[in-house]
Design an enzyme around this catalytic site. Structure first.
Site, PDB file in Angstrom:
ATOM      1  N   GLY A  97       0.824  -1.195   0.000  1.00 14.43           N
ATOM      2  CA  GLY A  97       0.000   0.000   0.000  1.00 14.43           C
ATOM      3  C   GLY A  97       0.864   1.253   0.000  1.00 14.43           C
ATOM      4  CG  ASN A 108      -0.233   5.411   4.098  1.00 15.33           C
ATOM      5  OD1 ASN A 108       0.173   6.436   3.564  1.00 15.33           O
ATOM      6  ND2 ASN A 108      -1.498   5.235   4.444  1.00 15.33           N
ATOM      7  CD  GLU A 148       0.425   2.045  -4.107  1.00 16.12           C
ATOM      8  OE1 GLU A 148       0.406   3.299  -4.081  1.00 16.12           O
ATOM      9  OE2 GLU A 148      -0.571   1.358  -3.891  1.00 16.12           O
ATOM     10  CB  THR A 157      -7.579   2.296 -14.308  1.00 16.53           C
ATOM     11  OG1 THR A 157      -8.432   1.232 -13.860  1.00 16.53           O
ATOM     12  CG2 THR A 157      -6.572   1.748 -15.286  1.00 16.53           C
TER      13      THR A 157
END
Length: 379
Positions: free
Chosen positions: A87, A89, A129, A200
């Site tokens: 995620g 964070n 990420e 998306t």
């Protein structure tokens, strides 16, 4: 024989922190309806500092919440339940630690198998990420592929040895050309992953520095904004050689919001009463604004709605725009949709209908499917 609806994947994320929201929108595992999704991923768990094992993000998750989550199989035996790691964070550093050596990856894979089997999960979803970004070295692009490969090989070996169904391996990946080139080896990743959850959404936001509000999950682009939309991202990923039936198009059950001053963006929209984050609202907050008198409008060329309420601009998805996205999935041969997140739907029916968005997705698949022959990924 698979039902018409089961031919397409509806991969839904379940935010573990949703249970801490105030009544009536607090969301617990028991609130998940039957047959809403084909896959449900618990978000998020973390990778420990050594990069070798999964640890719960919330100390109360393990074992209580995890057990309540996996007990959903008792009322919906076909539902595939995964745990999602990472995620936005989560620190990219822990993933860099994980991929820093083959030994670390292999240790992580074996520990992950034990974690998933002992807690009755069906698979692992990876949401890093992003590799080679946010402090992650450039070499992590290649190492990320190696990580996915070695985890998949460990899952294959364990299934062959035990005779159990193989654990699933999925990943949430960025849709944008810049991020793809920086972070991924798409075709190689696709060869090891069961499903790719293409994010998306968040294709526009305050980070753009735009003075005119723009929708974060438009289906199509415009003459002046050709690339930040679902159609461009999906087509781009398919053009790289990634099998379309492995690509799930992300649909947001949340809005991106702006405060306007004399028609121009001056800052984030005001926080909602329940989600309490400026610049975003859950659909169950958007529907209340509409019920209280705001008029929903549409950007017809982009197939998405928005509303303006005094100085607030709110871009969101509704039943009509989700049906258009499902129609796009079916007509273009993609594998289904990914939802962030199920708990942001009007899950308690405070505006009338319970789970209006995910039910709209399912109705649309029933309506539009059958136009092309579909070969399921599993079973």
């Amino acid at each position: 024989m698979l039902s018409v609806l089961a031919k397409y994947h509806r991969f839904c994320y379940f935010a573990g922190w949703a249970r801490y929201r105030a009544a009536p929108v607090a969301f617990n595992p028991e609130d998940v309806g039957v047959k809403l999704c084909t896959h449900l991923a618990y978000a998020f768990a973390n990778v420990d500092d050594s990069g070798t094992k999964i640890v719960p993000a919330d100390p109360l998750d393990d074992p209580d919440i995890y057990k309540r989550f996996t007990d959903l199989k008792k009322k919906d035996p076909d539902l595939k339940l995964l745990i999602s790691i990472g995620g936005w964070n989560d620190s990219p550093r822990v993933f860099s630690n994980l991929v820093s050596s083959v030994n670390n990856i292999n240790t992580f894979a074996e520990n992950t198998i034990s974690f998933l089997r002992s807690r009755n999960f069906d698979g692992l979803d990876v949401d890093w990420e992003f590799p080679a970004d946010r402090g992650s070295p450039r070499s992590d692009k290649r190492r990320f592929t190696r990580m996915i490969q070695l985890i998949r090989e460990a899952f294959d070996t364990e299934a062959s040895r035990t005779g159990k169904d193989r654990l699933l391996l999925t990943a949430a990946l960025s849709p944008g050309r810049y991020q793809v080139r920086l972070s991924y080896e798409p075709v190689k990743l696709a060869s090891y992953l069961d499903l790719i959850n293409l994010m998306t959404y968040d294709m526009h936001g305050l980070w753009d520095g735009l003075k005119t509000a723009a929708h974060h999950a438009a289906l199509y682009g415009t003459r002046t904004d050709r690339t930040r939309n679902v159609d461009f991202a999906a087509t781009y990923w398919a053009s790289l050689g990634v099998p379309r039936d492995k690509i799930l198009l992300g649909v947001p059950f949340y809005s991106r919001t702006y405060t306007l001053s004399e028609g121009s963006v001056s800052g984030p929209g005001r926080a909602g009463n329940y989600t309490r984050h400026s610049g975003t609202l859950a659909y169950f907050e958007v529907c209340k604004i509409l019920q209280d008198g705001a008029t929903g409008r549409r950007i017809d060329s982009q197939k998405v709605p928005y509303l303006v309420s005094k100085d607030q601009w709110v871009g969101y998805d509704d039943e009509k725009s989700l049906a258009a996205k499902v129609h796009y999935v079916v007509d273009h041969g993609f594998g289904g949709v990914m939802v962030w997140a199920l708990d942001l739907d009007d899950c308690k029916g405070i505006c009338g209908k319970t789970f209006p968005l995910i039910n709209a997705v399912n109705r649309a698949f029933r309506t539009f499917t059958g136009r092309r022959r579909y070969i399921p990924l599993f079973g």
